[in-house]
Design a protein around this motif. Sequence first.
Motif, PDB file in Angstrom:
ATOM      1  N   SER A 191     -49.520  18.779  -1.240  1.00 36.49           N
ATOM      2  CA  SER A 191     -48.119  18.905  -1.664  1.00 36.49           C
ATOM      3  C   SER A 191     -47.149  18.354  -0.629  1.00 36.49           C
ATOM      4  O   SER A 191     -45.990  18.084  -0.942  1.00 36.49           O
ATOM      5  CB  SER A 191     -47.772  20.369  -1.947  1.00 36.49           C
ATOM      6  OG  SER A 191     -47.746  21.122  -0.744  1.00 36.49           O
ATOM      7  N   ALA A 222     -45.109  20.650  -5.410  1.00 39.50           N
ATOM      8  CA  ALA A 222     -44.605  19.282  -5.269  1.00 39.50           C
ATOM      9  C   ALA A 222     -43.204  19.185  -5.883  1.00 39.50           C
ATOM     10  O   ALA A 222     -42.306  18.559  -5.311  1.00 39.50           O
ATOM     11  CB  ALA A 222     -45.562  18.298  -5.935  1.00 39.50           C
ATOM     12  N   ARG A 232     -39.744  18.246  -3.813  1.00 37.57           N
ATOM     13  CA  ARG A 232     -38.807  17.175  -4.173  1.00 37.57           C
ATOM     14  C   ARG A 232     -37.406  17.732  -4.399  1.00 37.57           C
ATOM     15  O   ARG A 232     -36.413  17.141  -3.967  1.00 37.57           O
ATOM     16  CB  ARG A 232     -39.303  16.437  -5.417  1.00 37.57           C
ATOM     17  CG  ARG A 232     -40.489  15.541  -5.118  1.00 37.57           C
ATOM     18  CD  ARG A 232     -40.818  14.601  -6.268  1.00 37.57           C
ATOM     19  NE  ARG A 232     -41.218  15.265  -7.504  1.00 37.57           N
ATOM     20  CZ  ARG A 232     -42.449  15.682  -7.787  1.00 37.57           C
ATOM     21  NH1 ARG A 232     -43.415  15.511  -6.899  1.00 37.57           N
ATOM     22  NH2 ARG A 232     -42.723  16.259  -8.933  1.00 37.57           N
ATOM     23  N   ALA A 254     -35.888  18.522  -1.077  1.00 36.97           N
ATOM     24  CA  ALA A 254     -35.553  17.282  -0.381  1.00 36.97           C
ATOM     25  C   ALA A 254     -34.239  16.697  -0.903  1.00 36.97           C
ATOM     26  O   ALA A 254     -33.531  16.015  -0.166  1.00 36.97           O
ATOM     27  CB  ALA A 254     -36.684  16.269  -0.523  1.00 36.97           C
ATOM     28  N   LEU A 255     -33.905  16.987  -2.147  1.00 38.42           N
ATOM     29  CA  LEU A 255     -32.632  16.545  -2.722  1.00 38.42           C
ATOM     30  C   LEU A 255     -31.502  17.523  -2.417  1.00 38.42           C
ATOM     31  O   LEU A 255     -30.371  17.307  -2.838  1.00 38.42           O
ATOM     32  CB  LEU A 255     -32.763  16.352  -4.233  1.00 38.42           C
ATOM     33  CG  LEU A 255     -33.599  15.146  -4.654  1.00 38.42           C
ATOM     34  CD1 LEU A 255     -33.832  15.145  -6.159  1.00 38.42           C
ATOM     35  CD2 LEU A 255     -32.926  13.849  -4.216  1.00 38.42           C
ATOM     36  N   CYS A 281     -33.443  25.885  -7.179  1.00 38.62           N
ATOM     37  CA  CYS A 281     -34.854  25.554  -7.390  1.00 38.62           C
ATOM     38  C   CYS A 281     -35.508  26.542  -8.342  1.00 38.62           C
ATOM     39  O   CYS A 281     -36.319  26.159  -9.189  1.00 38.62           O
ATOM     40  CB  CYS A 281     -35.607  25.526  -6.055  1.00 38.62           C
ATOM     41  SG  CYS A 281     -35.245  24.076  -5.058  1.00 38.62           S
TER      42      CYS A 281
END
Length: 135
Positions: A10, A47, A51, A54-55, A62
């Motif tokens: 991941s 994963a 992502r 990371a954004l 989330c």
Amino acid sequence: MNIGDVAERSGLPPKTIRYYEDIGLIRPGRSANGYRAFGESDLHKLAFLGRARALGFTIEECRTLLDLYEDEHRESAVVKRLAEDHLARIDEKIAQLQSMRATLAHLVSACHGDSRPDCPIIDDLGRDPDPSGAG
């Protein structure tokens, strides 16, 4: 998969994976010996979370995105609205950073950077934030 395997696949550190489990974002199974046993769906969720983080999405965003990811009847309008709100906050931060940069660039260019004690950077940092002097 054990936590080391899922961490490697991941791209997330084991500590982050444990944290996501602690706050209920993922719920891996347990093997007979009590160790975490991650499946492919856990890997996909991790994963996905990686992502999203990371954004710059918050943990609560989330959580919402993960709920939407798992909801086959979701409305893309809800997802888009969440992303648009996040994008607006990013644009605000960019504007603030550009303003900070312009101010600091001006101060740096105004400072002679020599052996004299005069320094517009220090002067600006030490000025009274209340221009009326009342505060």
